[in-house]
Write a protein that holds these residues in place. Structure first.
Motif, PDB file in Angstrom:
ATOM      1  N   CYS A  41       0.819  -1.202   0.000  1.00  0.00           N
ATOM      2  CA  CYS A  41       0.000   0.000   0.000  1.00  0.00           C
ATOM      3  C   CYS A  41       0.862   1.266   0.000  1.00  0.00           C
ATOM      4  CB  CYS A  41      -0.855  -0.055   1.270  1.00  0.00           C
ATOM      5  SG  CYS A  41      -2.045   1.245   1.444  1.00  0.00           S
ATOM      6  N   VAL A  43       0.870   4.664   1.293  1.00  0.00           N
ATOM      7  CA  VAL A  43       0.033   5.204   2.377  1.00  0.00           C
ATOM      8  C   VAL A  43      -0.032   6.738   2.318  1.00  0.00           C
ATOM      9  CG1 VAL A  43       0.165   3.174   3.862  1.00  0.00           C
ATOM     10  CG2 VAL A  43       1.945   4.890   4.047  1.00  0.00           C
ATOM     11  N   GLN A  83      -3.738   3.833  -0.457  1.00  0.00           N
ATOM     12  CA  GLN A  83      -4.552   3.797   0.765  1.00  0.00           C
ATOM     13  C   GLN A  83      -5.854   4.607   0.631  1.00  0.00           C
ATOM     14  OE1 GLN A  83      -2.574   5.851   3.902  1.00  0.00           O
ATOM     15  NE2 GLN A  83      -3.323   4.469   5.506  1.00  0.00           N
ATOM     16  N   HIS A  89      -9.910   2.223   5.434  1.00  0.00           N
ATOM     17  CA  HIS A  89      -8.734   2.469   6.299  1.00  0.00           C
ATOM     18  C   HIS A  89      -9.074   3.523   7.354  1.00  0.00           C
ATOM     19  CE1 HIS A  89      -5.439   0.230   4.214  1.00  0.00           C
ATOM     20  NE2 HIS A  89      -6.382   0.187   3.304  1.00  0.00           N
ATOM     21  N   ASP A 137      -4.601  -0.153   8.948  1.00  0.00           N
ATOM     22  CA  ASP A 137      -4.046  -0.590   7.652  1.00  0.00           C
ATOM     23  C   ASP A 137      -3.814  -2.099   7.663  1.00  0.00           C
ATOM     24  OD1 ASP A 137      -3.855   2.108   6.962  1.00  0.00           O
ATOM     25  OD2 ASP A 137      -1.706   2.247   7.426  1.00  0.00           O
ATOM     26  N   LEU A 140      -7.253  -4.466   8.640  1.00  0.00           N
ATOM     27  CA  LEU A 140      -8.255  -4.574   7.565  1.00  0.00           C
ATOM     28  C   LEU A 140      -8.015  -5.810   6.721  1.00  0.00           C
ATOM     29  CD1 LEU A 140      -8.826  -1.195   5.685  1.00  0.00           C
ATOM     30  CD2 LEU A 140     -10.513  -2.526   6.961  1.00  0.00           C
ATOM     31  N   ALA A 325     -11.165  -5.526   2.422  1.00  0.00           N
ATOM     32  CA  ALA A 325     -11.412  -4.470   3.415  1.00  0.00           C
ATOM     33  C   ALA A 325     -12.908  -4.303   3.690  1.00  0.00           C
ATOM     34  CB  ALA A 325     -10.810  -3.157   2.927  1.00  0.00           C
TER      35      ALA A 325
END
Ligand code: ADP
Ligand code: NA
Length: 338
Positions: A41, A43, A83, A89, A137, A140, A325
């Motif tokens: 990811c 972020v 992200q 998130h 993060d 999930l 997620a």
């Protein structure tokens, strides 16, 4: 049996990753996609905890994603995504934040370091709750707990251990209060991760925030300057190419880079350069560095030129990430009482 999961994130805080990011983290991302169900990811939510420029953030997010793909992260095997494309998130971070003690968050040493640099007026609540977002993060992408649940692994350096410990605590606390929902993530140090130091100050870490331009090699740097930086790397007044962290920090760092990039042991490199001095050693190393990064740079630039393709790849990654997620958040919302 299902492959273990791995989650890792990297901030889009520079216009290029550097040699330390590559040898300490990103090269392992590429390797781990063979042995793990990998979630990688960029972020960008973390990148706004300190003041930022929106246009710069947007550019750096794309450049970061393009570099990951160019390094060989395969979007059909690993889940590569941004992200902010997966709003869960932020949602899970809120829930976990409500389970985090104020004092508990205040004990995070990274926050103490970073906030002391920002001063209290420049320190946002987001910087304070950053480790809670990191916990979200990771969690999930937790597999559903159970006897056959695969592991959830997170590669961490020393500086991130405390945050992962908080993540484990929050996973346990949520499970205890609301029922088994998360697998506790495990810290691990990936195989062959190398710590790279500054080319000009070889006892300090190579770092985008602390290194001078001459001390840091960027993955996307042009070949000419890249070669020069290696040739001008600080060594010592001796001439022996030998590994000695204390007395020859500069040569030792170069040996570590050479060994990691070429896949040759340090002992074999010492034997190869016995009696030949630093000049030839650096010249050859510069070539190895160029051979590694030139194709990555070219692939990155091609991807950045084809914006539609890059966006398609990132939408594909966001779709894969969202599938997991959203399922996690459905369970979380239900258990919390929403
Ligand atoms: P920087 O230290 O330049 O700010 P980050 O903190 O964003 O880089 O780190 C991103 C990833 O790269 C982390 O996994 C970190 O451990 C790794 N990393 C950063 N610098 C180095 C280095 N000099 N040697 C090895 N790994 C590094
Ligand atoms: Na850092």
């Amino acid at each position: 049996p299902a492959l273990p999961r791995v989650f890792s994130g990297i901030q889009p805080t520079a216009d290029s990753f550097h040699l330390g990011n590559y040898l300490g983290a990103l090269r392992q991302w590429v390797a781990m996609q063979d042995t793990h169900d990998a979630f990688y990811c960029v972020v960008d939510l973390h990148a706004i905890t300190i003041e930022h420029d929106p246009a710069v953030l947007r550019r750096r997010t794309k450049v970061a994603a393009a570099q990951l793909l160019a390094m060989g992260v395969d979007p059909d095997r690993a889940t590569v995504f941004v992200q902010s494309h997966v709003p869960e998130h932020a949602e899970l971070a809120w829930v976990l934040g409500c389970l985090t003690g104020f004092g508990e968050a205040g004990r995070m040493t990274q926050f103490k370091d970073k906030s002391s640099k920002q001063g209290s007026a420049g320190t946002s609540v987001g910087l304070f709750t950053y480790p809670v977002l990191q916990a979200a993060d990771i969690l999930l992408y937790s597999p559903e707990p159970g006897p056959d649940a695969p592991d959830l692994r997170v590669p961490v350096g020393e500086d991130q251990r405390q945050h992962l410990e908080l993540t484990r605590t929050l996973a346990g606390r949520f499970n205890h209060r609301f029922g088994e929902t998360f697998v506790a993530p495990e810290a691990f140090i990936p195989k062959d991760a190398a710590k790279i130091t500054d080319l000009q100050e070889p006892t300090a870490k190579m770092s985008k925030s602390a290194s001078s331009p001459q001390g840091i090699v960027d993955v996307l740097e042009d070949p000419g300057p890249m070669r020069k930086k290696i040739m001008r790397a600080v060594t010592d007044t001796g001439s022996e190419v030998v590994y000695d962290e204390e007395k020859k920090a500069g040569v030792t760092n170069l040996l570590r880079i050479y060994s990691a990039l070429e896949g040759t042991s340090v002992a074999d490199l010492e034997a190869r350069y016995a009696g030949s001095g630093y000049g030839q050693f650096k010249k050859d190393l510069a070539q190895v560095v160029l051979d590694t990064f030139t194709p990555i740079r070219e692939r990155t630039l091609r991807l950045l030129d084809d914006e539609e393709r890059l966006e398609r790849l990132l939408a594909h990654g966001a779709g894969r990430a969202s599938a997991v997620a959203e399922r996690t958040m459905e369970i979380v919302r239900d258990r919390v009482g929403f």
